[in-house]
Enzyme design. Structure first.
Site, PDB file in Angstrom:
ATOM      1  N   LYS A 168       0.830  -1.223   0.000  1.00  8.77           N
ATOM      2  CA  LYS A 168       0.000   0.000   0.000  1.00  8.77           C
ATOM      3  C   LYS A 168       0.858   1.265   0.000  1.00  8.77           C
ATOM      4  O   LYS A 168       0.634   2.176  -0.797  1.00  8.77           O
ATOM      5  CB  LYS A 168      -0.925   0.014   1.228  1.00  8.77           C
ATOM      6  CG  LYS A 168      -1.950  -1.080   1.262  1.00  8.77           C
ATOM      7  CD  LYS A 168      -2.886  -0.921   2.451  1.00  8.77           C
ATOM      8  CE  LYS A 168      -2.166  -0.937   3.783  1.00  8.77           C
ATOM      9  NZ  LYS A 168      -1.430  -2.211   4.033  1.00  8.77           N
ATOM     10  N   GLU A 194       1.546   6.292  10.998  1.00  4.55           N
ATOM     11  CA  GLU A 194       2.513   5.483  10.257  1.00  4.55           C
ATOM     12  C   GLU A 194       3.913   5.670  10.831  1.00  4.55           C
ATOM     13  O   GLU A 194       4.125   6.414  11.776  1.00  4.55           O
ATOM     14  CB  GLU A 194       2.467   5.846   8.768  1.00  4.55           C
ATOM     15  CG  GLU A 194       1.200   5.357   8.081  1.00  4.55           C
ATOM     16  CD  GLU A 194       1.026   3.844   8.122  1.00  4.55           C
ATOM     17  OE1 GLU A 194       1.908   3.126   7.640  1.00  4.55           O
ATOM     18  OE2 GLU A 194       0.002   3.371   8.638  1.00  4.55           O
ATOM     19  N   ARG A 195       4.890   5.008  10.238  1.00  5.16           N
ATOM     20  CA  ARG A 195       6.249   4.974  10.786  1.00  5.16           C
ATOM     21  C   ARG A 195       6.995   6.269  10.492  1.00  5.16           C
ATOM     22  O   ARG A 195       6.887   6.826   9.400  1.00  5.16           O
ATOM     23  CB  ARG A 195       7.025   3.796  10.188  1.00  5.16           C
ATOM     24  CG  ARG A 195       6.343   2.458  10.393  1.00  5.16           C
ATOM     25  CD  ARG A 195       6.958   1.387   9.513  1.00  5.16           C
ATOM     26  NE  ARG A 195       6.180   0.156   9.545  1.00  5.16           N
ATOM     27  CZ  ARG A 195       5.104  -0.064   8.804  1.00  5.16           C
ATOM     28  NH1 ARG A 195       4.678   0.862   7.976  1.00  5.16           N
ATOM     29  NH2 ARG A 195       4.461  -1.207   8.880  1.00  5.16           N
TER      30      ARG A 195
END
Length: 470
Positions: A168, A194-195
């Site tokens: 994704k 997210e990261r």
């Protein structure tokens, strides 16, 4: 600290400042505050020392419940809480372009705060129905599988659905590379839960591509409080709406990952003491998601085109979060773990992906017919897989063997090398025009015998690359 910057930017006159309160209870990221005088309103911004809080519920008798926008370490019972008299506001306008910001609009790129006098509340109503317009236009991405089977609507919402590790984020990064460089308006990237590694890579890559100065990047990372992850999407939309309504520009809004917004809402809901609903989600899931998604729309002044990555828990597309997100989209690109395991990247599932744009009136009769023929061929191949596994390819009729040959070549033709993965694969990225994609698929569909093996069709651009292959 970002909360201190937000506090300085949200100064109110003395007449608007409300009486101070005191902390009555702390439960994880939720704080109860008692006010003796005037009680703040829902969404009002409060401060307990350096920790920003947003009012989420009024409990009565001067007691309010607020969600913390930072770790509550250092807070204690009886501590003074200051009310600002208004909601969270963020800077908007050209000053935020080229910047990396947090939920308060404060910089996280090591540069000074954006210089602008224009600030807006992050809580805005969606446009009136009479203001909305529909645009039956396609946004070309250069990615064969998407342009052919699930074309993206300009001014619409597209979801990239998939479980963990099916590509994704890689796909949304490739869409950024392919669309922002040709996009004439403003682009916003909103990272929800997210990261931080991905955020740093994105910031660097957009600088190298020369598109950072027309882009705003907003992040509420996975290590931050659930209140931050829950509200950063509203911050992104507030900035996008300003460019759409005041500057009358088209906006490209990329969100990675909208499921983390739902997840943050579930965390906040649990801390607020609400009874969970199906599969443990918050009872207000549909309302919260709609409040965010309905702001992403096109008006007479401009359009917001949104591309959203959607994590699907345990690859279960009946999960309530995935099902509710589906209902808001004009196009859905489903990524298949089975195709990823076969090395077919991008791992777009041609039978599950869909778009409201794939009609003869919008894409044209030829595109519509080719897309249907590709789907039909791949669906026939799926039905024949079991027979092939049990009896072998030789037991099929000549017509079925031709169908299998076409389907396997179509599967490989719909793969392509990405610019964003070139440093890992060593293959030069390809951006394929829709005309070349249609011509390639049409040629394969019309053939019954093939001179080249299936592998020759793997990871190429148009059929011109096939001729050049050894």
């Amino acid at each position: 600290m970002s909360s201190r910057s937000a506090r300085n930017a949200t100064q109110q006159t003395e007449a608007e400042i409300q009486t101070d309160g005191t902390i009555a209870a702390i439960r994880g990221g939720v704080v109860d505050i008692a006010f003796a005088g005037k009680v703040p309103q829902i969404y009002d911004l409060l401060y307990a020392g350096e920790v920003a809080l947003e009012v989420a519920a009024l409990l009565g008798d001067g007691l309010v419940r607020a969600m913390a926008m930072a770790p509550v370490r250092g807070l204690g019972l009886g501590m003074t809480v200051t009310a600002t008299g208004g909601p969270v506001t963020v800077p908007v306008g050209d000053a935020v372009l080229g910047r990396m910001l947090d939920v308060f609009g404060a910089p996280i790129d090591g540069r000074p705060a954006p210089e602008t006098k224009v600030r807006r509340s992050i809580h805005q109503p969606p446009p009136e129905l009479s203001e909305r317009v529909l645009q039956a236009q396609i946004m070309e991405t250069g990615i064969k599988a998407i342009d052919l089977l699930s074309p993206i609507e300009r001014g619409g919402k597209t979801g990239l659905f998939g479980g963990a590790g099916v590509g994704k984020t890689v796909l949304i990064t490739e869409l950024i590379n392919n669309t922002i460089q040709h996009h004439k308006g403003v682009s916003l990237f909103c990272g929800i839960g997210e990261r931080s590694r991905e955020a740093e890579e994105l910031y660097r890559e957009m600088g190298e591509a020369g598109v950072r100065e027309k882009t705003v990047m907003l992040f509420g990372q996975m290590n931050e409080a659930p209140g931050v992850r829950f509200l950063v999407g509203n911050t992104a939309l507030t900035m996008a709406e300003y460019f759409r309504d005041e500057k009358q520009q088209d906006v490209l809004l990329l969100i990675d990952n909208i499921f983390r917004f739902v997840q943050a809402g579930s965390e906040v809901s649990g801390l607020m003491g609400r009874m969970p609903s199906r599969v443990g989600y918050q009872p207000t899931l549909a309302t919260e998601l709609a409040a965010l998604q309905e702001r992403i729309t096109s008006t007479r002044r401009g359009a917001i085109t949104s591309i959203q990555a959607v994590y699907v828990p345990a690859d279960d597309f009946t999960d309530p979060a995935a099902a509710h997100i589906f209902s808001h989209l004009s196009a859905s690109v489903v990524l298949s773990r089975k195709r990823a395991s076969e090395g077919l990247y991008p791992a777009v599932d041609p039978l599950a992906s869909a778009s409201v744009m794939l009609t003869p009136a919008v894409v044209g009769q030829r595109h519509y017919d080719i897309a249907r023929a590709v789907r039909r061929t791949l669906a026939d191949y799926e039905e024949l897989r079991d027979i092939i596994a049990m009896l072998g390819l030789e037991e099929l009729s000549a017509a079925d063997r031709a169908t299998v040959a076409r389907a396997r070549r179509l599967e490989r033709f719909l793969t392509q090398p990405f610019f964003t993965t070139g440093s890992f694969t060593g293959a030069q990225g390809k951006m394929v025009p829709i005309a070349d994609t249609l011509l390639g698929c049409e040629t394969i569909l019309n053939q019954t015998e093939f001179d080249l093996p299936e592998s020759a069709y793997y990871m190429i651009g148009g059929l011109d690359d096939l001729q050049a292959a050894p």
